[in-house]
Design a protein around this motif. Structure first.
Motif, PDB file in Angstrom:
ATOM      1  N   PHE A  68      51.140 -33.707  73.114  1.00  0.00           N
ATOM      2  CA  PHE A  68      51.405 -34.211  71.765  1.00  0.00           C
ATOM      3  C   PHE A  68      52.801 -34.813  71.677  1.00  0.00           C
ATOM      4  O   PHE A  68      53.005 -35.829  71.016  1.00  0.00           O
ATOM      5  CB  PHE A  68      51.235 -33.107  70.717  1.00  0.00           C
ATOM      6  N   ASP A  69      53.767 -34.196  72.356  1.00  0.00           N
ATOM      7  CA  ASP A  69      55.125 -34.745  72.383  1.00  0.00           C
ATOM      8  C   ASP A  69      55.135 -36.107  73.064  1.00  0.00           C
ATOM      9  O   ASP A  69      55.804 -37.028  72.603  1.00  0.00           O
ATOM     10  CB  ASP A  69      56.078 -33.795  73.117  1.00  0.00           C
ATOM     11  N   ASN A  70      54.398 -36.252  74.164  1.00  0.00           N
ATOM     12  CA  ASN A  70      54.317 -37.536  74.865  1.00  0.00           C
ATOM     13  C   ASN A  70      53.657 -38.594  74.000  1.00  0.00           C
ATOM     14  O   ASN A  70      54.103 -39.741  73.967  1.00  0.00           O
ATOM     15  CB  ASN A  70      53.556 -37.376  76.181  1.00  0.00           C
ATOM     16  N   ILE A  71      52.605 -38.228  73.310  1.00  0.00           N
ATOM     17  CA  ILE A  71      51.920 -39.177  72.433  1.00  0.00           C
ATOM     18  C   ILE A  71      52.836 -39.610  71.300  1.00  0.00           C
ATOM     19  O   ILE A  71      52.888 -40.794  70.942  1.00  0.00           O
ATOM     20  CB  ILE A  71      50.600 -38.576  71.898  1.00  0.00           C
ATOM     21  N   THR A  72      53.590 -38.685  70.755  1.00  0.00           N
ATOM     22  CA  THR A  72      54.545 -39.009  69.691  1.00  0.00           C
ATOM     23  C   THR A  72      55.595 -39.993  70.204  1.00  0.00           C
ATOM     24  O   THR A  72      55.908 -40.980  69.530  1.00  0.00           O
ATOM     25  CB  THR A  72      55.225 -37.735  69.169  1.00  0.00           C
ATOM     26  N   ARG A  73      56.123 -39.750  71.398  1.00  0.00           N
ATOM     27  CA  ARG A  73      57.115 -40.664  71.973  1.00  0.00           C
ATOM     28  C   ARG A  73      56.526 -42.048  72.219  1.00  0.00           C
ATOM     29  O   ARG A  73      57.179 -43.062  71.959  1.00  0.00           O
ATOM     30  CB  ARG A  73      57.681 -40.096  73.270  1.00  0.00           C
ATOM     31  N   ILE A  74      55.305 -42.090  72.699  1.00  0.00           N
ATOM     32  CA  ILE A  74      54.647 -43.381  72.925  1.00  0.00           C
ATOM     33  C   ILE A  74      54.469 -44.119  71.598  1.00  0.00           C
ATOM     34  O   ILE A  74      54.702 -45.330  71.516  1.00  0.00           O
ATOM     35  CB  ILE A  74      53.296 -43.190  73.647  1.00  0.00           C
TER      36      ILE A  74
END
Length: 108
Positions: A4-10
């Motif tokens: 979820f953190d990676n998706i938010t950054r993307i």
């Protein structure tokens, strides 16, 4: 949780990219037209000159069909993102730098 953190950054990066494309006046171009414009920018010399051969050698265009490439070139010339030097051969272009929706162009 980490995904979820990676998706938010993307998503944040995507939002920034969309805003930059808009600010530069590139948001109305198709993805293929943007790819050709970016290849032209990356392949251009200090005077903004680039050849279609240099553009085609850009890794971002490796899988683009030739017909699509030529349609994009024509569209970019028609939209004044690229221009042809006076008296130039068919394969030479000048990259015009967008300065946003105003339609003004800046030199490199």
């Amino acid at each position: 949780m980490k995904s979820f953190d990676n998706i938010t950054r993307i998503q944040v990066l995507n939002d920034l990219l969309e805003q930059e494309l808009h600010d530069l006046g590139l948001s109305d171009l198709t993805p293929s037209q943007r790819d050709v414009y970016f290849a032209a920018w990356m392949g251009s010399n200090a005077q903004g000159e680039v050849t279609s051969v240099a553009m085609r050698s850009h890794r971002g265009l490796a899988r683009m069909p030739t017909a699509t490439f030529h349609r994009c070139l024509k569209a970019l010339v028609d939209l004044n993102f690229l221009s042809r030097p006076y008296g130039s051969k068919a394969k030479k272009f000048i990259v015009n730098v967008s300065s946003g929706k105003s339609g003004n162009r800046l030199s490199q």
